[in-house]
Design an enzyme around this catalytic site. Structure first.
Site, PDB file in Angstrom:
ATOM      1  N   CYS A  38       0.898  -1.226   0.109  1.00  0.00           N
ATOM      2  CA  CYS A  38       0.042  -0.072   0.011  1.00  0.00           C
ATOM      3  C   CYS A  38       0.802   1.216   0.042  1.00  0.00           C
ATOM      4  O   CYS A  38       1.618   1.477   1.307  1.00  0.00           O
ATOM      5  CB  CYS A  38      -1.108   0.041   1.315  1.00  0.00           C
ATOM      6  N   CYS A  79      -0.095   3.802   2.569  1.00  0.00           N
ATOM      7  CA  CYS A  79       0.341   3.407   4.037  1.00  0.00           C
ATOM      8  C   CYS A  79       1.889   3.631   4.389  1.00  0.00           C
ATOM      9  O   CYS A  79       2.191   4.191   5.533  1.00  0.00           O
ATOM     10  CB  CYS A  79       0.248   1.749   4.303  1.00  0.00           C
TER      11      CYS A  79
END
Length: 179
Positions: free
Chosen positions: A104, A107
């Protein structure tokens, strides 16, 4: 149906002899047939790990990347499905949980912000990271549909949810509500 044998080697890596079935009579030049294709040695769809380790540029890059062991790089402890109850729901302090995954991008963007906040609020808040790929049951139970998702728990109860890569001020405001 006539079959023609191509004996000259085309510029891309195809067998030197191939049989082409065709109904018209006559001949064609393999150079003309393949001249519209770009020069190429073909696509490699698989790369062996041994060839990656021999490439010094790739191995240099691989050494600096830590995905699965993000807790080692950041210092924030990991929580998973089996430790969720004891670490989050039964905690004495408010708990900040970062739901993330190694692949991600957002993230990775908020990771330094979360680390900074973990240092700033140490002793007032407990900070944990939960890898949604390794522990899918807990995110499903709490309705996590996208990552990064931040949840704040107080006395075992979910009090706040922040979805997406947000600013440090937004996260700090959410934390300050529960101090």
């Amino acid at each position: 149906m006539a079959a023609y044998t191509c004996t000259s080697r085309p510029p891309i890596s195809i067998r030197s002899e191939m049989r082409i079935a065709s109904s018209p009579t006559g001949s064609f030049s393999t150079r003309q047939m393949f001249s519209v294709l770009p020069e190429s040695s073909g696509l490699r769809t698989r790369v062996s790990l041994s060839s990656l380790s021999k490439n010094s540029r790739v191995s240099r890059l691989r050494r600096g990347v830590i995905c699965e062991a993000q807790d080692t790089a950041t210092g924030i402890p990991v929580v998973n499905d089996s430790t969720w109850d004891s670490l989050v729901l039964k905690a004495d302090e408010p708990v900040f949980v970062d739901f993330w995954a190694p692949w991600c991008g957002p993230c990775k963007m908020i990771d330094p912000i979360v680390n900074e906040l973990a240092q700033k609020y140490a002793g007032q808040f407990k900070f944990y990271k939960l890898n949604t790929d390794e522990s899918p049951a807990t995110p499903g139970q709490y309705g996590v549909r996208s990552i990064p998702t931040i949840m704040i728990f107080v006395n075992g109860e979910k009090k706040d949810t922040i979805i997406g890569a947000v600013s440090k001020d937004t996260l700090a405001t959410s934390i300050n509500k529960f101090l």
